[in-house]
Design a protein around this motif. Structure first.
Motif, PDB file in Angstrom:
ATOM      1  N   SER A   1       0.833  -1.205   0.000  1.00 44.38           N
ATOM      2  CA  SER A   1       0.000   0.000   0.000  1.00 44.38           C
ATOM      3  C   SER A   1       0.866   1.254   0.000  1.00 44.38           C
ATOM      4  N   VAL A   2       1.933   1.215   0.788  1.00 43.85           N
ATOM      5  CA  VAL A   2       2.854   2.352   0.828  1.00 43.85           C
ATOM      6  C   VAL A   2       3.440   2.594  -0.556  1.00 43.85           C
ATOM      7  N   GLN A   3       3.866   1.533  -1.212  1.00 42.42           N
ATOM      8  CA  GLN A   3       4.452   1.662  -2.539  1.00 42.42           C
ATOM      9  C   GLN A   3       3.449   2.235  -3.522  1.00 42.42           C
ATOM     10  N   LYS A   4       2.195   1.825  -3.405  1.00 40.87           N
ATOM     11  CA  LYS A   4       1.143   2.354  -4.289  1.00 40.87           C
ATOM     12  C   LYS A   4       1.015   3.866  -4.134  1.00 40.87           C
ATOM     13  N   PHE A   5       1.003   4.337  -2.898  1.00 40.85           N
ATOM     14  CA  PHE A   5       0.890   5.777  -2.664  1.00 40.85           C
ATOM     15  C   PHE A   5       2.120   6.518  -3.179  1.00 40.85           C
ATOM     16  N   MET A   6       3.286   5.919  -3.030  1.00 43.05           N
ATOM     17  CA  MET A   6       4.517   6.546  -3.486  1.00 43.05           C
ATOM     18  C   MET A   6       4.526   6.746  -5.004  1.00 43.05           C
ATOM     19  N   GLU A   7       3.839   5.875  -5.720  1.00 46.46           N
ATOM     20  CA  GLU A   7       3.839   5.944  -7.184  1.00 46.46           C
ATOM     21  C   GLU A   7       2.765   6.875  -7.738  1.00 46.46           C
ATOM     22  N   MET A   8       1.886   7.356  -6.885  1.00 43.69           N
ATOM     23  CA  MET A   8       0.803   8.233  -7.339  1.00 43.69           C
ATOM     24  C   MET A   8       1.278   9.683  -7.405  1.00 43.69           C
ATOM     25  N   LYS A   9       0.552  10.480  -8.197  1.00 46.77           N
ATOM     26  CA  LYS A   9       0.811  11.918  -8.214  1.00 46.77           C
ATOM     27  C   LYS A   9       0.436  12.492  -6.850  1.00 46.77           C
ATOM     28  N   PRO A  10       1.122  13.580  -6.422  1.00 45.22           N
ATOM     29  CA  PRO A  10       0.899  14.099  -5.070  1.00 45.22           C
ATOM     30  C   PRO A  10      -0.559  14.373  -4.722  1.00 45.22           C
ATOM     31  N   VAL A  11      -1.308  15.031  -5.619  1.00 40.31           N
ATOM     32  CA  VAL A  11      -2.710  15.357  -5.304  1.00 40.31           C
ATOM     33  C   VAL A  11      -3.517  14.083  -5.104  1.00 40.31           C
ATOM     34  N   ALA A  12      -3.348  13.129  -6.024  1.00 43.52           N
ATOM     35  CA  ALA A  12      -4.090  11.873  -5.928  1.00 43.52           C
ATOM     36  C   ALA A  12      -3.695  11.091  -4.676  1.00 43.52           C
ATOM     37  N   ALA A  13      -2.396  11.096  -4.352  1.00 44.79           N
ATOM     38  CA  ALA A  13      -1.926  10.371  -3.167  1.00 44.79           C
ATOM     39  C   ALA A  13      -2.529  10.948  -1.894  1.00 44.79           C
ATOM     40  N   LEU A  14      -2.536  12.281  -1.780  1.00 44.63           N
ATOM     41  CA  LEU A  14      -3.088  12.910  -0.583  1.00 44.63           C
ATOM     42  C   LEU A  14      -4.593  12.673  -0.484  1.00 44.63           C
ATOM     43  N   HIS A  15      -5.274  12.669  -1.634  1.00 48.58           N
ATOM     44  CA  HIS A  15      -6.718  12.395  -1.620  1.00 48.58           C
ATOM     45  C   HIS A  15      -6.992  10.976  -1.129  1.00 48.58           C
ATOM     46  N   GLU A  16      -6.273  10.012  -1.648  1.00 45.48           N
ATOM     47  CA  GLU A  16      -6.475   8.625  -1.242  1.00 45.48           C
ATOM     48  C   GLU A  16      -6.066   8.414   0.215  1.00 45.48           C
TER      49      GLU A  16
END
Length: 342
Positions: free
Chosen positions: A187-202
């Protein structure tokens, strides 16, 4: 959701960067000596007093600068206990010298004395509340005391004030959220690969799911501060902020964000988010006793359903947008609302 703590990322040792220098808040400039005029062979008592005061200030400044230089040398040589002692002596002479306190904070962290580091970091924030490195030092101190929720908030504040280093700081944000929500490495790796806005939203969604709506609000507020051309993502953030504010019983703020969501959804012709905004606004108004306004939103919802049905010639496609459960719920709530005003 996997159990764990995001070990591969979240347990990295966080180290401070001493090369970020700032101007000290204390007055460390030399003071010019006051002398008598050439016409007076003897120095008057007032002139003597001024000269004495000037000399005293010069001595104080020189002592602070010497202690600071010796402390910096000790820090450079990794003699952190000695550095702390020298910085402390300098602060005993003048306590409001920002740069010296910042250096002492860094030395405390190197010594893993995180309680004293946190106390110093709080003082740094009092001195300069808009300087991001102060919140970074505070976050590091809190994280190493396993106070991950507080550290998450401090890292978010640092990121808000330092957009230039957002990509680096978001790693710490994800790391702290991993501890708070007990996320696994995948899950951590998934968030790391997302764009910042999308990562913070998720991440905000995840915090809400974990029963932390107030921290969710903090995360989503940071997401809104990041410039993006993804209008659908911004609309989703508005909706999520409305949900989070509803959860912490801040009705007026929830309504504001649901209205923002509705406005953006109408502009983008996003029927799904438009529907969700109407549903939440109607429900919120009914809870607040604003029955007429709730009825208005329910009627608009039914109009949206009729528009979708007329634009689609396939019942299956229609049900992808508009479920029978949603339609029954609207009619039921509308019926209840009408009974309240009879």
């Amino acid at each position: 959701m996997e159990r764990g703590h995001g070990d591969s990322v979240a347990r990295r040792k966080t180290r401070t960067k001493r090369d970020r220098k700032t101007e000290p808040t204390g007055q460390l400039t030399s003071t010019e000596s006051t002398t008598g005029t050439s016409a007076a062979p003897k120095t008057s008592s007032s002139d003597a007093s001024a000269a004495s005061s000037s000399g005293s200030e010069d001595d104080k400044t020189s002592k602070i600068l010497l202690l600071q230089a010796e402390g910096d040398a000790a820090f450079h040589d990794r003699e952190y206990h000695k550095a702390v002692d020298l910085y402390t002596k300098a602060l005993d002479v003048q306590s409001d010298v920002y740069e010296i306190r910042a250096c002492r904070t860094a030395a405390y962290i190197q010594l893993e004395d995180y309680r004293n580091a946190e106390a110093d970091a709080q003082q740094l924030i009092n001195f300069k509340p808009k300087l991001p490195q102060n919140y970074y030092l505070l976050a590091v101190s809190q994280a190493h005391q396993d106070r991950h929720e507080e550290a998450l908030g401090s890292f978010l504040q640092c990121m808000d004030l330092d957009p230039e280093h957002r990509d680096q700081l978001i790693e710490y944000v994800v790391s702290m959220a991993a501890h708070v929500c007990r996320l696994g490495d995948s899950s951590v790796q998934k968030f790391m690969e997302m764009k910042p806005v999308a990562a913070l939203h998720e991440l905000g969604h995840t915090l809400h799911y974990c029963g932390l709506p107030a921290l969710c609000v903090r995360m989503l507020d940071s997401a809104l501060r990041i410039p993006t051309e993804d209008t659908e993502m911004v609309t989703k953030i508005y909706l999520s902020l409305g949900d989070a504010h509803t959860a912490i019983r801040q009705g007026s703020r929830a309504k504001f964000f649901y209205e923002q969501c509705l406005s953006a959804a109408l502009k983008a012709d996003n029927v799904v988010l438009e529907t969700k905004a109407y549903v939440n606004l109607a429900s919120l108004c009914e809870q607040d006793g604003q029955v007429y306004e709730a009825i208005m939103y329910y009627i608009k919802l039914l109009t949206v359903g009729d528009d979708i049905r007329s634009s689609l010639d396939d019942e299956k496609k229609f049900r992808d947008y508009w479920s029978e459960e949603l339609e029954r719920g609207i009619h039921l709530n509308l019926s209840i609302a009408y009974k309240k005003i009879r």
